[in-house]
Design an enzyme around this catalytic site. Structure first.
Site, short mmCIF file in Angstrom:
data_model
loop_
_atom_site.label_atom_id
_atom_site.label_comp_id
_atom_site.label_asym_id
_atom_site.label_seq_id
_atom_site.Cartn_x
_atom_site.Cartn_y
_atom_site.Cartn_z
N ASP A 24 -10.94 -95.85 -11.70
CA ASP A 24 -11.62 -95.42 -10.87
C ASP A 24 -13.46 -95.01 -11.59
O ASP A 24 -14.36 -94.17 -11.30
CB ASP A 24 -12.03 -93.11 -11.95
CG ASP A 24 -10.41 -92.55 -11.25
OD1 ASP A 24 -9.52 -93.03 -10.75
OD2 ASP A 24 -10.18 -91.40 -12.65
N ASP A 31 -14.63 -88.71 -7.79
CA ASP A 31 -14.05 -88.17 -8.73
C ASP A 31 -13.78 -90.65 -9.79
O ASP A 31 -12.53 -91.00 -9.51
CB ASP A 31 -12.67 -88.72 -8.79
CG ASP A 31 -11.79 -87.86 -9.37
OD1 ASP A 31 -11.68 -88.32 -10.75
OD2 ASP A 31 -10.15 -88.00 -9.02
N HIS A 56 -11.76 -78.95 -12.63
CA HIS A 56 -10.80 -78.29 -13.14
C HIS A 56 -10.92 -76.71 -14.15
O HIS A 56 -11.95 -77.31 -14.93
CB HIS A 56 -9.83 -78.91 -14.11
CG HIS A 56 -9.19 -80.49 -13.60
ND1 HIS A 56 -10.16 -81.82 -13.34
CD2 HIS A 56 -8.11 -81.02 -12.88
CE1 HIS A 56 -9.80 -82.84 -13.16
NE2 HIS A 56 -7.99 -82.41 -12.60
N ASP A 85 -11.93 -78.27 -17.50
CA ASP A 85 -13.49 -78.95 -17.69
C ASP A 85 -14.25 -77.97 -18.24
O ASP A 85 -14.84 -78.23 -19.08
CB ASP A 85 -13.47 -79.71 -16.89
CG ASP A 85 -12.80 -80.12 -15.96
OD1 ASP A 85 -11.80 -81.03 -16.35
OD2 ASP A 85 -12.70 -80.66 -14.67
N ASP A 133 -11.35 -88.23 -2.46
CA ASP A 133 -12.17 -88.89 -3.37
C ASP A 133 -12.40 -89.88 -3.48
O ASP A 133 -11.57 -91.00 -3.36
CB ASP A 133 -10.92 -88.74 -4.20
CG ASP A 133 -10.96 -87.07 -5.53
OD1 ASP A 133 -11.55 -86.36 -4.38
OD2 ASP A 133 -10.16 -86.52 -6.19
N GLU A 145 -3.35 -83.41 -3.12
CA GLU A 145 -4.49 -85.54 -3.07
C GLU A 145 -2.79 -86.61 -3.49
O GLU A 145 -2.79 -86.22 -5.16
CB GLU A 145 -4.89 -85.14 -4.59
CG GLU A 145 -5.74 -86.54 -4.94
CD GLU A 145 -6.51 -86.19 -6.10
OE1 GLU A 145 -7.21 -85.62 -5.82
OE2 GLU A 145 -7.12 -87.17 -6.41
N HIS A 200 -5.43 -94.37 -5.44
CA HIS A 200 -4.82 -93.92 -5.66
C HIS A 200 -3.74 -94.72 -4.66
O HIS A 200 -2.90 -95.50 -4.61
CB HIS A 200 -4.69 -92.55 -5.32
CG HIS A 200 -4.70 -91.41 -6.34
ND1 HIS A 200 -4.84 -90.09 -5.83
CD2 HIS A 200 -5.71 -91.43 -7.76
CE1 HIS A 200 -5.15 -89.97 -7.13
NE2 HIS A 200 -6.00 -90.74 -8.31
N GLU A 223 -7.65 -90.33 -1.98
CA GLU A 223 -8.43 -91.17 -3.26
C GLU A 223 -8.19 -92.42 -3.41
O GLU A 223 -6.68 -92.52 -3.29
CB GLU A 223 -8.66 -90.58 -4.60
CG GLU A 223 -8.48 -91.35 -5.39
CD GLU A 223 -8.64 -91.02 -7.17
OE1 GLU A 223 -8.64 -89.31 -7.05
OE2 GLU A 223 -8.78 -91.25 -8.10
#
Ligand code: XUL
Ligand code: CO
Length: 445
Positions: free
Chosen positions: A315, A345, A107, A110, A302, A238, A277, A274
């Site tokens: 995660d 991720d 990102h 980050d 992800d 996403e 998710h 992901e």
């Protein structure tokens, strides 16, 4: 790189021999991931296209809602300075190289600290982008995708593109414009939009129809901009159903694909799915992948996993081989991840706070995917499951079935055919047998 950030860690290598070292002293290595081993005629490296993410690997101190950060990061003085940001990037590229991970994701925030103004933030980002461009080159690593953090800053408390304030929409637009530009400059293979706060907390204060339109407008603007600067990477959405919102508009594959179709965005965006998710949406990852694949819209993955029953986006590193097998079966069936990858991720548990745990955790995920890839290839080579599915639908490939599919029969003609054909005999779905065949191929006969 002049300075070594992980001096006690040797580059990881593949060593299939069972280890006699105790778990507390074991040096990180791969037991199953051999980058050069061929599966279905292609190397594991090229099948799996691993990426590590900057936010968890470098920026996650491992705090949780009840406790402070625990991660030991001797290279990071915890300041928001540019020299600190540069050191972190150097540590990350050393980590990638030692861990045999060729790709990465980030990102904007980050990588570089946010400044006082948009121009200041952009200068910070440019400085870091120059630095990581050199690191990418020196270590031969590639950017899988970039993205913008449109959820941490308090201005995004009510959403970014879906904010009730047009000023917030504009800030988000500025951030995404810059993030796409630098992703392109770093040679990114894709650009991701995760709508962390693009949803609602309560419908009492929310105009849902308007917010969905704003989100669609935003995605059109992003896609047009990417086109205009010659970015040829894939744009990815996403999906996630909730957390931090009560409901997020791109809640799962089906809902997101429907959203894209409704607003003329289908074909401009693919999905980055992901695992955790999917779990939060009450689906299996297999379901999410299959839905996306059926629409020709599975772009990237992800790779993590959740903790069923915990209800958070935990995660975790994907270490469940049945899960990685399902994922790789979907990937192989689709003909591979052409521009996507398996992005970890994923974050270590709060108690796995030593620098070496960064290596153990990624190696655990890579080994699980190596096993999953080989198991998926065995399932395909064996062919019994696929053959069963083909036979199950065989009547649709016979002349009458084909005519119906081609739209050549009316409902009345279907009724006449039914009357002519007499009794209908149903066949068993053999679910348990199929599950047992998969187990046989997972664990060997
Ligand atoms: C959050 C999440 C994000 C996206 C990128 O749940 O998955 O980190 O992957 O914004
Ligand atoms: Co993600």
């Amino acid at each position: 790189m002049s300075h070594e950030y992980f001096p006690s860690i040797a580059p990881l290598s593949w060593n299939p021999a069972p280890s006699s070292e105790s778990a507390s002293h074991r040096h990180p290595r791969f037991r199953f991931y051999d980058a050069s081993e061929k599966v279905e005629g292609k190397s594991m490296h090229d099948h799996l296209r691993f990426a590590a993410c900057y936010w968890h690997t470098m920026r996650n101190g491992l705090s949780d809602p009840f406790g402070a950060a625990t991660a030991r990061t001797p290279w990071d003085d915890q300041s928001d300075s540019i020299p600190n940001a540069k050191r972190r990037a150097e540590a990350f590229f050393e980590f990638l190289t030692k861990c045999q991970i060729t790709r990465w994701c980030f990102h904007d925030r980050d990588l570089a600290p946010e400044g006082e103004t948009i121009a200041h933030s952009e200068r910070n980002l440019d400085e870091l982008v120059d630095h990581v461009a050199a690191l990418q080159k020196a270590t031969n690593r590639r950017l899988l995708w970039g993205t913008a953090n449109l959820f941490s800053h308090p201005r995004y408390v009510h959403g970014a593109a879906t904010s009730p304030s047009v000023d917030v929409f504009l800030s988000a637009a500025a951030q995404v414009r810059k993030a796409i530009e630098v992703t392109h400059a770093l040679g990114g293979e894709g650009y991701v939009l995760w709508g962390g706060r693009e949803g609602y907390d309560t419908l009492l204060n929310t105009d849902l129809a308007r917010e969905r339109e704003q989100l669609a407008r935003f995605l059109h603007l992003a896609s047009d901009y990417a086109q205009s600067i010659g970015f040829r990477g894939v744009l990815l959405i996403e999906p996630k159903p909730h957390e931090p919102t009560t409901h997020q508009y791109d809640s799962d594959s089906e809902a997101t694909l429907n959203f894209l179709r409704e607003f003329g965005l289908f074909g401009k965006f693919q999905l980055n799915l992901e695992t955790n998710h999917a779990t939060l949406a009450g689906h299996s990852m297999e379901h999410e992948l299959t839905v996306a694949r059926a629409a020709g819209a599975l772009g990237s993955i992800d790779a993590n996993m959740g903790t069923v029953g915990l209800g958070w986006d935990t995660d975790r590193f994907p270490t469940d081989v049945a899960l990685t097998t399902q994922i790789m079966l979907a990937v192989l069936t689709m003909g591979g991840l052409s521009h996507g990858g398996l992005n970890f991720d994923a974050k270590r548990r709060r108690a796995s706070f030593e620098p070496v745990d960064l290596f153990h955790s990624h190696a655990a995920g890579m080994d699980a995917f190596a096993l999953g890839l080989k198991a998926a290839a065995r399932i395909r080579a064996d062919g019994r499951v696929q053959e069963f599915v083909r036979e199950r639908y065989a009547s649709w490939d016979a002349p009458l079935g084909r005519k119906i599919r081609a739209g050549e029969l009316t409902l009345a003609q279907c009724a006449q055919e039914a009357a002519n054909s007499g009794t209908v005999v149903a066949a068993s779905g053999r679910q348990e047998l199929l599950e047992s065949i998969v187990n046989e191929l997972l664990f060997g006969a």
